[in-house]
Motif scaffolding. Structure first.
Motif, mmCIF file in Angstrom:
data_model
loop_
_atom_site.group_PDB
_atom_site.id
_atom_site.type_symbol
_atom_site.label_atom_id
_atom_site.label_comp_id
_atom_site.label_asym_id
_atom_site.label_seq_id
_atom_site.Cartn_x
_atom_site.Cartn_y
_atom_site.Cartn_z
ATOM 1 N N ALA A 108 0.856 -1.183 0.000
ATOM 2 C CA ALA A 108 0.000 0.000 0.000
ATOM 3 C C ALA A 108 0.894 1.235 0.000
ATOM 4 N N HIS A 109 0.313 2.347 -0.401
ATOM 5 C CA HIS A 109 1.016 3.620 -0.341
ATOM 6 C C HIS A 109 0.004 4.743 -0.487
ATOM 7 N N TYR A 110 0.478 5.941 -0.301
ATOM 8 C CA TYR A 110 -0.270 7.144 -0.655
ATOM 9 C C TYR A 110 0.765 8.140 -1.156
ATOM 10 N N CYS A 155 -5.165 9.210 -5.293
ATOM 11 C CA CYS A 155 -3.951 8.502 -4.870
ATOM 12 C C CYS A 155 -3.298 9.133 -3.650
ATOM 13 N N VAL A 199 -4.575 6.400 1.233
ATOM 14 C CA VAL A 199 -3.957 5.070 1.297
ATOM 15 C C VAL A 199 -4.729 4.106 0.404
ATOM 16 N N HIS A 200 -3.997 3.393 -0.424
ATOM 17 C CA HIS A 200 -4.576 2.378 -1.302
ATOM 18 C C HIS A 200 -3.475 1.368 -1.620
ATOM 19 N N GLY A 201 -3.861 0.235 -2.158
ATOM 20 C CA GLY A 201 -2.879 -0.824 -2.389
ATOM 21 C C GLY A 201 -2.806 -1.280 -3.831
ATOM 22 N N HIS A 202 -1.713 -1.966 -4.129
ATOM 23 C CA HIS A 202 -1.471 -2.528 -5.459
ATOM 24 C C HIS A 202 -0.802 -3.885 -5.314
ATOM 25 N N LEU A 208 3.235 -0.850 4.106
ATOM 26 C CA LEU A 208 2.851 0.491 3.678
ATOM 27 C C LEU A 208 4.166 1.178 3.292
#
Length: 146
Positions: A26-28, A37, A40-43, A80
């Motif tokens: 995850a990152h932002y 974006c 916080v969201h994930g890939h 994260l």
């Protein structure tokens, strides 16, 4: 793993190693310009690492595939990215965990490890896919400069 054709790097080395891997993270992106974006969201990231060199090590490897996976997967999988304060920053745009910066950071981590090897392999490309339709190719400049 997605069957993928990656951009190639022109070089004159005898060996070229490519390591595919994936990791979930995850990152932002800490700027309003990032739109959604910035939350916080994930890939599930898909990476291809290209390493070149002329000499094999005393085990017959340019570099052991498992060692490259260990450097990246173990560090980033199910994390994260913003929490990796030694690599990323919420204050410096050159260190926001964008796909571009993550690809560059992966290259730097790998090259730092390779610099310790007697056969001196070189990481010449990191291909990092963030989504099925978006990816970055990072190639360090000759001499290790950004």
């Amino acid at each position: 793993m997605i069957q993928q054709i990656y951009p190639t790097v022109a070089h004159n080395y005898r060996y070229e190693l490519n390591k595919d891997m994936q990791f979930a993270a995850a990152h932002y992106v800490p700027t309003e310009r990032a739109g959604k974006c910035s939350r916080v969201h994930g890939h599930t990231y898909f990476a291809n690492i290209t390493i070149v060199g002329d000499e094999l090590d005393d085990s017959g490897f340019l570099v052991n595939f498992a060692e490259i996976k260990e450097l990246i997967h173990k560090r980033f999988d199910h994390s994260l990215l913003n929490d990796h304060d030694d690599l990323f920053s919420d204050e410096d745009a050159e260190r926001f965990p964008t796909t571009e910066v993550v690809a560059r950071t992966m290259s730097e981590i790998i090259q730092s490890y390779l610099d310790q090897a007697a056969n001196k392999p070189i990481c010449v490309q990191v291909f990092l896919r963030e989504t099925p339709t978006s990816y970055v190719v990072y190639r360090p400049l000759a001499g290790g400069s950004r």
